[in-house]
Design an enzyme around this catalytic site. Structure first.
Site, PDB file in Angstrom:
ATOM      1  N   GLN A 198       0.405  -1.472   0.219  1.00 28.11           N
ATOM      2  CA  GLN A 198      -0.096  -0.225   0.173  1.00 28.11           C
ATOM      3  C   GLN A 198       0.885   1.207  -0.567  1.00 28.11           C
ATOM      4  OE1 GLN A 198      -2.286   0.798   3.667  1.00 28.11           O
ATOM      5  NE2 GLN A 198      -3.738   2.239   2.691  1.00 28.11           N
ATOM      6  N   GLU A 252     -16.473   5.624  13.429  1.00 28.68           N
ATOM      7  CA  GLU A 252     -14.993   6.081  14.692  1.00 28.68           C
ATOM      8  C   GLU A 252     -15.645   6.972  14.856  1.00 28.68           C
ATOM      9  OE1 GLU A 252     -12.154   3.715  13.203  1.00 28.68           O
ATOM     10  OE2 GLU A 252     -13.547   2.999  12.537  1.00 28.68           O
ATOM     11  N   HIS A 288      37.013 -25.742  35.770  1.00 27.11           N
ATOM     12  CA  HIS A 288      37.709 -24.126  36.045  1.00 27.11           C
ATOM     13  C   HIS A 288      38.543 -23.353  34.952  1.00 27.11           C
ATOM     14  CE1 HIS A 288      37.257 -26.106  39.680  1.00 27.11           C
ATOM     15  NE2 HIS A 288      37.800 -26.790  39.510  1.00 27.11           N
ATOM     16  N   GLY A 307      -6.607   4.359   4.698  1.00 31.43           N
ATOM     17  CA  GLY A 307      -7.177   3.900   5.518  1.00 31.43           C
ATOM     18  C   GLY A 307      -7.502   2.738   5.358  1.00 31.43           C
TER      19      GLY A 307
END
EC number: 2.7.7.23
Length: 453
Positions: free
Chosen positions: A73, A152, A361, A78
């Site tokens: 996109q 919205e 060790h 939106g």
């Protein structure tokens, strides 16, 4: 009806204040989008389409999955505009399930429930009731309780803003109807965007069946808009996983201080102490004990293995009854045999250490193969790198290596050999022999330490 999944993942995520696309921020060691894709795959869909935008090719490059169609996109106009970008790619005669790439914890059971409601056609949406619905689109219902539209928040009246039932953004719609409704979508609203939610109002007006399914738990449809929300979901996820593991018989010293960032397979009577991080695929056999402040990534630990505090184990396998730590680093391509002991401040890299051998060790073992019942003294170093290439060290069974020994690879230590402390070994050592390489010890009778003037 076959299902095609569309995942909207093109948002800018401005509140994250990050150059990284929002859907690539991690939850439990995986990108948000990865969680959504994994859930979608459980539906065995006809196709998965991901719409991406912000961040460009970094999003598809993070996955490189053959079963995903990536649609860019170019302009973020939106959610409706994002969905319309998929029209040339969607398979006809399928039910489209539209998901959000930043809603990572939606349950597969919830999605199946939504799809079952629209199996014979129409439009379905997933809703949820929130005590604080600020920021969400509100569900507007008619006099008989049917969904009439979604409004919205920016376009809602004060009365509508008091509605607590909100849109989650998860929608099911027939492919043929999305194509039919596409020309009717408009950006005539306060945001100047094309809303996916406008589909509902058009569907009602045209007589399409519209159904709403309510999510059982608001947490599963919670989106990530900022880092606080991400941290909240992270803690929820970790507590959920901790509860699941304890239900399977794992003992966690403190469930609030446990992090699983991948897949964990466990046997019986496993104990995990505080601040342990498990990443990738980790397998823990029966009776494994992990001490505090340890990090394991893609590791396999056999029955009865004990890992003491502050250890790092990556891409390694440890056989039954071995003991590691404290303060040990086990690097990739390492295998420790049954009963092996690796002690404090020891680093093992790309090596195999066989049954009942000990490196207790302050040692470095790299690019080495060590036989059975070998004792490696403190301060032993396999000098595997000549400045250009790595070289291999072979230590056969029953070898004893004294403290502060350097083994200059490539080199072979024969079975049963003993190497005295402080040796620098540059040639192969015969089996069963004692090898020393120190300069003779000398003393100077009558020598006095200098005094200050």
């Amino acid at each position: 009806m076959a299902v095609s999944v569309i995942i909207l993942a093109a948002g800018q995520g401005t509140r994250m204040h990050s150059t990284l696309p929002k859907v690539l921020h991690q939850l439990a060691g995986r990108p948000l989008l990865s969680h959504v894709i994994a859930t979608a795959r459980q539906l065995n869909p006809a196709q998965i389409i991901v719409v991406y935008g912000h961040g460009g090719e970094t999003v598809p490059e993070a996955f490189r999955a053959a079963d995903i169609t990536w649609v860019r996109q170019e302009l973020q106009l939106g959610t409706g505009h994002a969905a319309l970008q998929t029209l040339p790619y969607i398979k006809p005669d399928t039910m489209l399930l539209i998901l959000s790439g930043d809603v990572p914890l939606v349950k597969i059971e919830t999605l199946k429930r939504l799809l079952a409601m629209v199996d014979q056609g129409g439009v379905g949406l997933l809703t949820v009731e929130l005590a604080n619905p600020n920021g969400y689109g509100r569900i507007i219902r008619d006099r008989v309780g049917g969904v009439s539209k979604i409004i919205e928040e920016a376009d809602a009246s004060p009365e509508q803003r008091r509605i607590r039932e909100v849109n989650t953004g998860i929608t099911a719609i027939e492919a043929r109807y999305l194509k039919q409704i596409a020309p009717k979508l408009s950006n005539n609203n306060a945001q100047g965007e094309y809303y996916l939610t406008d589909i509902i109002e058009h569907a009602v007006a045209s007589g399409e069946k519209v159904v709403a399914v309510s999510a059982a738990d608001s947490i599963e449809v919670m989106g990530v808009n900022d880092r606080q929300q991400l941290a909240y979901l992270e803690r929820f996820y970790q507590k959920r996983e901790a509860a699941r593991l304890m239900g399977e018989g794992v003992s966690l010293s403190d469930p609030d201080r446990f992090d699983l960032r991948g897949e964990l397979l466990v046997g019986k009577d496993v104990y995990i102490d505080i601040n342990v991080i498990l990443e990738g695929r980790v397998i823990l056999g029966d009776g494994v004990k992990i001490g505090p402040h340890c990090y394991l990534r893609n590791a396999v630990l056999g029955e009865g293995v004990e890992v003491l505090a502050n250890c790092v184990i990556e891409e390694a396998a440890i056989d039954a009854c071995a003991r590691v730590g404290p303060f040990t680093r086990i690097r990739p391509e390492t295998r420790l045999g049954e009963g092996v002991h690796i002690g404090n401040f020891v680093e093992i890299k790309k090596s195999t250490i066989n049954k009942n051998s000990k490196v207790n060790h302050l040692s470095y073992i790299g690019d080495a193969t060590i036989g059975k019942k070998v004792n490696i003294g403190a301060g032993t170093i396999t000098c595997n790198y000549d400045g250009a290439n790595k070289h291999h060290t072979l230590i056969e069974d029953n070898v004893f290596i004294g403290s502060d020994t350097q083994l200059i690879a490539p080199v072979k230590i024969g079975a049963g050999a003993t190497i005295g402390a402080g040796a620098t070994i540059t040639h192969d050592v015969p089996p069963g022999e004692l090898t020393l390489s120190r300069t003779p010890q000398k003393s100077w009778p009558g020598w006095k330490r200098p005094s200050k003037k």
